[in-house]
Design an enzyme around this catalytic site. Structure first.
Site, PDB file in Angstrom:
ATOM      1  N   SER A  42       0.855  -1.180   0.000  1.00  0.00           N
ATOM      2  CA  SER A  42       0.000   0.000   0.000  1.00  0.00           C
ATOM      3  C   SER A  42       0.892   1.231   0.000  1.00  0.00           C
ATOM      4  CB  SER A  42      -0.882   0.004   1.261  1.00  0.00           C
ATOM      5  OG  SER A  42      -1.510   1.248   1.453  1.00  0.00           O
TER       6      SER A  42
ATOM      7  N   TYR B 132      -1.585  -1.332  10.796  1.00  0.00           N
ATOM      8  CA  TYR B 132      -1.794  -1.509   9.358  1.00  0.00           C
ATOM      9  C   TYR B 132      -0.658  -0.873   8.570  1.00  0.00           C
ATOM     10  CZ  TYR B 132      -3.612  -1.130   4.656  1.00  0.00           C
ATOM     11  OH  TYR B 132      -3.737  -1.211   3.290  1.00  0.00           O
TER      12      TYR B 132
END
Length: 259
Positions: free
Chosen positions: A140, A153
Site C-alpha cells: 500500500s 496496518y
C-alpha cells in the site's frame, strides 16, 4: 493452453476478485482461497464457464496461524503446482492503538505479514527449481510513512514492501519475478472492514480497483520491484523522501482524526 496455475488469497472480494478475473482472462488456471466459500464457489463457477479453465476453491482464514501450512498441504493433496502467487489477503483497523482489541491487532499481523511470508517461503523453492514463477505482494502507499490512527496496518504494509524488495533482489536473476504493489485508496470493501467507510480518502480519492489489478499484473510481468498505480499516488510516495518524518506523522494523524 493454460499459462500455469495462480493462487490468489483473499479472492472472495475486492482486489482479490479482480486478480482472479484478470488472471482467468489471461489463460491461468486458479486456486482461490478466502474465508467465504460461498463467494469463492460462485466466482469459480463464473470463471470456469466464461474462460474454460480449472478453478479450485479452498476455504481458510489466514488469521489462523495454522492456515498457511494447511493451505499449502491442501494444494499438494490436490496435485496442484503454483506458478503465480498473489498475496492479496489483508485488512486494516482504524483507531488508537491503546484502545484496540489486542487479538484483532495480532490477527492483522498474522494475515498481512506472517501468512504472506509463510506462503512465499513454501512456494518459492519450487519456482526457483523451475527457474520460472512470480509472486505479487499487495502492500500500500501506507508503506511509505507511519500511520497514527492505523499504526499496525501502516507498519504491516511497510514490512511487506521491504520484504518484497529484498526478495526481488535475491531472485531476480533466477527466473522468478517478485513485485510489491502499492495502491493508494481503492474502492473496495477494505474501508468498511477497517472502519473508514466515511473517510475523505474513500469518498474523494479512491481509485478504480480494475486499474490497480491491471497495473499490478503488468508490473509483475515486467519484474518491477515496486509498482505504485496512479501518478498522484506515485508523487505522494516520492514526496515522503523529501518531507521530515515528524511532519509526515502529523499529516497522517490529522487525516485519520478527520475521518
Amino acid at each position: 493452453m493454460s499459462k500455469g496455475t495462480a493462487l490468489v488469497t483473499g479472492a472472495s472480494a475486492g482486489l482479490g476478485t479482480g486478480f482472479a478475473r484478470a488472471l482467468a482472462a489471461g489463460g491461468h488456471d486458479l486456486i482461490l482461497t478466502a474465508r467465504r466459500l460461498d463467494r469463492l464457489d460462485a466466482l469459480a463457477a463464473e470463471l470456469r464457464e466464461k474462460h474454460d479453465i480449472r478453478v479450485e476453491t479452498i476455504a481458510g482464514d489466514l488469521a489462523d496461524p495454522a492456515a498457511p501450512a494447511a493451505l499449502v498441504a491442501e494444494v499438494a493433496t490436490r496435485g496442484l503446482a503454483v506458478n503465480t502467487l498473489i498475496n492479496n489477503a489483508g485488512f486494516g483497523l482504524s483507531g488508537a492503538f491503546a484502545t484496540q482489541d489486542r487479538a484483532q491487532l495480532l490477527a492483522m499481523v498474522q494475515v498481512n505479514c506472517q501468512a504472506l511470508v509463510e506462503l512465499s517461503h513454501a512456494l518459492l523453492p519450487g519456482m526457483l527449481q523451475m527457474r520460472s514463477g512470480s509472486i505479487l505482494n499487495v502492500a500500500s502507499t501506507a508503506a511509505f510513512q507511519a500511520g497514527p490512527g492505523m499504526a499496525i496496518y501502516y507498519a504491516s504494509k511497510a514490512f511487506v514492501l521491504s520484504f518484497s524488495e529484498a526478495l526481488h533482489e535475491e531472485v531476480r536473476s533466477q527466473g522468478v519475478h517478485v513485485t510489491a504493489l502499492c495502491p493508494g485508496p481503492t474502492a473496495t470493501e477494505f474501508f468498511d472492514a477497517a472502519g473508514t467507510s466515511e473517510s475523505f480518502a474513500l469518498r474523494r480519492l479512491a481509485g478504480d480497483a480494475d486499474k490497480v489489478v491491471q497495473a499490478g499484473l503488468a508490473a509483475l510481468a515486467a519484474n518491477r520491484a515496486v509498482k505504485i498505480p496512479g501518478a498522484a499516488n506515485a508523487f505522494g510516495a516520492f514526496s515522503t523522501r523529501l518531507t521530515p518524518r515528524w511532519l509526515l506523522r502529523r499529516v497522517v494523524a490529522g487525516i485519520q482524526s478527520g475521518r
